[in-house]
Enzyme design. Structure first.
Site, PDB file in Angstrom:
ATOM      1  N   LYS A   1       7.642  54.072 -61.342  1.00 30.37           N
ATOM      2  CA  LYS A   1       6.593  53.133 -61.776  1.00 30.37           C
ATOM      3  C   LYS A   1       5.573  53.851 -62.660  1.00 30.37           C
ATOM      4  O   LYS A   1       5.170  54.974 -62.359  1.00 30.37           O
ATOM      5  CB  LYS A   1       5.919  52.512 -60.544  1.00 30.37           C
ATOM      6  CG  LYS A   1       4.939  51.415 -60.892  1.00 30.37           C
ATOM      7  CD  LYS A   1       4.530  50.637 -59.653  1.00 30.37           C
ATOM      8  CE  LYS A   1       3.465  49.611 -59.946  1.00 30.37           C
ATOM      9  NZ  LYS A   1       3.888  48.591 -60.918  1.00 30.37           N
TER      10      LYS A   1
ATOM     11  N   HIS B   1       5.247  52.208 -54.059  1.00 28.05           N
ATOM     12  CA  HIS B   1       6.296  51.829 -55.001  1.00 28.05           C
ATOM     13  C   HIS B   1       7.238  52.994 -55.274  1.00 28.05           C
ATOM     14  O   HIS B   1       6.906  54.148 -55.006  1.00 28.05           O
ATOM     15  CB  HIS B   1       5.671  51.371 -56.334  1.00 28.05           C
ATOM     16  CG  HIS B   1       5.121  49.987 -56.288  1.00 28.05           C
ATOM     17  ND1 HIS B   1       3.867  49.709 -55.793  1.00 28.05           N
ATOM     18  CD2 HIS B   1       5.642  48.792 -56.664  1.00 28.05           C
ATOM     19  CE1 HIS B   1       3.640  48.410 -55.866  1.00 28.05           C
ATOM     20  NE2 HIS B   1       4.701  47.825 -56.386  1.00 28.05           N
TER      21      HIS B   1
HETATM   22  P1  NAP Z   1      12.196  49.810 -66.065  1.00 31.76           P
HETATM   23  O1  NAP Z   1      13.452  49.885 -65.265  1.00 31.76           O
HETATM   24  O2  NAP Z   1      11.601  51.059 -66.628  1.00 31.76           O
HETATM   25  O3  NAP Z   1      12.437  48.751 -67.239  1.00 31.76           O
HETATM   26  C1  NAP Z   1      11.624  48.607 -68.353  1.00 31.76           C
HETATM   27  C2  NAP Z   1      12.544  48.356 -69.516  1.00 31.76           C
HETATM   28  O4  NAP Z   1      11.775  48.007 -70.683  1.00 31.76           O
HETATM   29  C3  NAP Z   1      13.370  49.596 -69.890  1.00 31.76           C
HETATM   30  O5  NAP Z   1      14.722  49.231 -70.011  1.00 31.76           O
HETATM   31  C4  NAP Z   1      12.777  49.997 -71.235  1.00 31.76           C
HETATM   32  O6  NAP Z   1      13.707  50.636 -72.076  1.00 31.76           O
HETATM   33  C5  NAP Z   1      12.411  48.628 -71.775  1.00 31.76           C
HETATM   34  N1  NAP Z   1      11.544  48.695 -72.950  1.00 31.76           N
HETATM   35  C6  NAP Z   1      10.537  49.565 -73.218  1.00 31.76           C
HETATM   36  N2  NAP Z   1      10.016  49.288 -74.436  1.00 31.76           N
HETATM   37  C7  NAP Z   1      10.694  48.225 -74.913  1.00 31.76           C
HETATM   38  C8  NAP Z   1      10.633  47.479 -76.118  1.00 31.76           C
HETATM   39  N3  NAP Z   1       9.746  47.770 -77.078  1.00 31.76           N
HETATM   40  N4  NAP Z   1      11.493  46.435 -76.292  1.00 31.76           N
HETATM   41  C9  NAP Z   1      12.378  46.115 -75.336  1.00 31.76           C
HETATM   42  N5  NAP Z   1      12.509  46.802 -74.183  1.00 31.76           N
HETATM   43  C10 NAP Z   1      11.668  47.827 -73.982  1.00 31.76           C
HETATM   44  O7  NAP Z   1      11.038  49.129 -65.190  1.00 31.76           O
HETATM   45  P2  NAP Z   1      11.188  47.938 -64.118  1.00 31.76           P
HETATM   46  O8  NAP Z   1      11.150  48.496 -62.767  1.00 31.76           O
HETATM   47  O9  NAP Z   1      12.278  47.030 -64.510  1.00 31.76           O
HETATM   48  O10 NAP Z   1       9.785  47.200 -64.335  1.00 31.76           O
HETATM   49  C11 NAP Z   1       9.453  46.556 -65.558  1.00 31.76           C
HETATM   50  C12 NAP Z   1       8.047  45.995 -65.442  1.00 31.76           C
HETATM   51  O11 NAP Z   1       8.021  44.956 -64.443  1.00 31.76           O
HETATM   52  C13 NAP Z   1       7.002  47.022 -64.991  1.00 31.76           C
HETATM   53  O12 NAP Z   1       5.775  46.764 -65.649  1.00 31.76           O
HETATM   54  C14 NAP Z   1       6.875  46.753 -63.495  1.00 31.76           C
HETATM   55  O13 NAP Z   1       5.636  47.172 -62.963  1.00 31.76           O
HETATM   56  C15 NAP Z   1       7.007  45.251 -63.489  1.00 31.76           C
HETATM   57  N6  NAP Z   1       7.383  44.618 -62.215  1.00 31.76           N
HETATM   58  C16 NAP Z   1       6.845  43.386 -61.996  1.00 31.76           C
HETATM   59  C17 NAP Z   1       7.156  42.679 -60.867  1.00 31.76           C
HETATM   60  C18 NAP Z   1       6.558  41.316 -60.665  1.00 31.76           C
HETATM   61  O14 NAP Z   1       6.875  40.645 -59.672  1.00 31.76           O
HETATM   62  N7  NAP Z   1       5.704  40.861 -61.598  1.00 31.76           N
HETATM   63  C19 NAP Z   1       8.033  43.224 -59.917  1.00 31.76           C
HETATM   64  C20 NAP Z   1       8.591  44.484 -60.161  1.00 31.76           C
HETATM   65  C21 NAP Z   1       8.272  45.171 -61.342  1.00 31.76           C
HETATM   66  P3  NAP Z   1      13.800  52.262 -72.066  1.00 31.76           P
HETATM   67  O15 NAP Z   1      14.439  52.580 -70.775  1.00 31.76           O
HETATM   68  O16 NAP Z   1      14.596  52.573 -73.236  1.00 31.76           O
HETATM   69  O17 NAP Z   1      12.382  52.769 -72.173  1.00 31.76           O
END
Ligand code: NAP
Length: 267
Positions: A160, A156
């Site tokens: 992550k 990844h």
């Molecule tokens: P990311 O870019 O770090 O996005 C996470 C977001 O959540 C950030 O904007 C963060 O804000 C925000 N956040 C944190 N605490 C919060 C709160 N209390 N209220 C509202 N927003 C909040 O990560 P990503 O790559 O998008 O991934 C997000 C999640 O999805 C991860 O757990 C990843 O492993 C998962 N994922 C799942 C799949 C699937 O198919 N299921 C696929 C890809 C990724 P800040 O930047 O201010 O901290």
């Protein structure tokens, strides 16, 4: 006529969240009613660069967003710490969560299932919403019946937070349902450098690679006498997860319990 599903998104400013905002706003029978992001409270999505030109309010507080708006489904794409809290808040408000956030423990899933059952509310948690990844897991489960020596290598992007990935753990769980428990490798082997053999799951090994440039990739390697088999899936773009999330939003409206894994809602 298809009923409009009112959606809120937590983590709307994140990589996955931004993609989900685009998916929801471009799906005719979905209506985005609130975007929850730690920054930009009180602004409209249309004021944020790169976001669709829609007049949807941004909040930094999920409880407030669900109090001020009528919401059917919450899509959560944050991190496991807040993701669990968001699911609890959604249940309190009678909102069905669709959760892509990874890193939930088996205890989390069990307790959240209980909450969903008590409330009679549908919920979906899927560590991977890409159909190709589901097929990769299913094919791996098939192969493990015949080739029980397995190593999982997940790769990844380096932002992550959790390791191993939810997909790797789910793959190991699915394999262990059909594989005779077995300690792999040489019983005399010694790890000269700590971590060289990866994490252990019922005798299988899981390795986590983190590098810039990667999105989400996994190889499941099987070894048998005189042969190996490699099953590989690559998500080269986050749009790969959106058809799965769209299906989950539609499906969760018909559920009254928690379903874990996209494979359990695909016919
Ligand atoms: P990311 O870019 O770090 O996005 C996470 C977001 O959540 C950030 O904007 C963060 O804000 C925000 N956040 C944190 N605490 C919060 C709160 N209390 N209220 C509202 N927003 C909040 O990560 P990503 O790559 O998008 O991934 C997000 C999640 O999805 C991860 O757990 C990843 O492993 C998962 N994922 C799942 C799949 C699937 O198919 N299921 C696929 C890809 C990724 P800040 O930047 O201010 O901290």
């Amino acid at each position: 006529m298809t009923q409009t599903i009112k959606v809120a998104i937590t983590g709307a400013g994140g990589k996955m969240g931004q993609e989900a905002v685009r998916m929801v706003t471009s799906t005719p029978h979905f209506q985005l009613v609130a975007a929850i992001d730690m920054h930009n409270d009180g602004k409209l999505l249309s004021e944020i660069e790169g976001m669709p030109n829609v007049e949807v309010r941004m909040y930094n507080d999920l409880h407030k967003a669900l109090t001020e708006n009528e919401v059917d489904v919450l899509i959560d794409l944050t991190n496991p710490k807040v993701g669990r809290k968001h699911m609890e808040i959604a249940f309190e408000h009678g909102v069905r969560p669709v959760v892509g956030t990874t890193g939930f423990s088996e205890t989390d899933v069990r307790e959240l299932s209980q909450m969903a059952e008590e409330k009679g509310l549908g919920a979906i948690i899927a560590p991977n919403f890409a159909i190709g990844a589901i097929l990769m897991m299913k094919f791996s489960q098939m192969a493990a019946r015949y080739l029980p020596d397995v190593e999982i290598i997940e790769m990844h992007h380096d932002r992550k937070l959790d390791a191993p990935s939810g997909t790797a753990v789910k793959t190991a769980q699915m394999i262990s349902e059909v594989r005779e428990p077995k300690q792999q490798g040489n019983p005399e082997e010694k790890e000269e450098l700590q971590g060289a053999k990866g994490a252990e799951y019922e005798g299988m090994r899981i390795h986590s690679v983190r590098l810039p440039g990667l999105v989400a990739h996994q190889e499941v390697l099987f070894g048998g006498i005189g042969q190996t088999l490699t099953i590989r899936h690559d998500s080269i773009d986050r749009t790969s997860f959106m058809p799965g999330i769209r299906l989950a939003v539609e499906t969760v409206m018909k559920l009254d319990l928690l379903v874990y894994g996209l494979e359990n809602i695909i016919e």
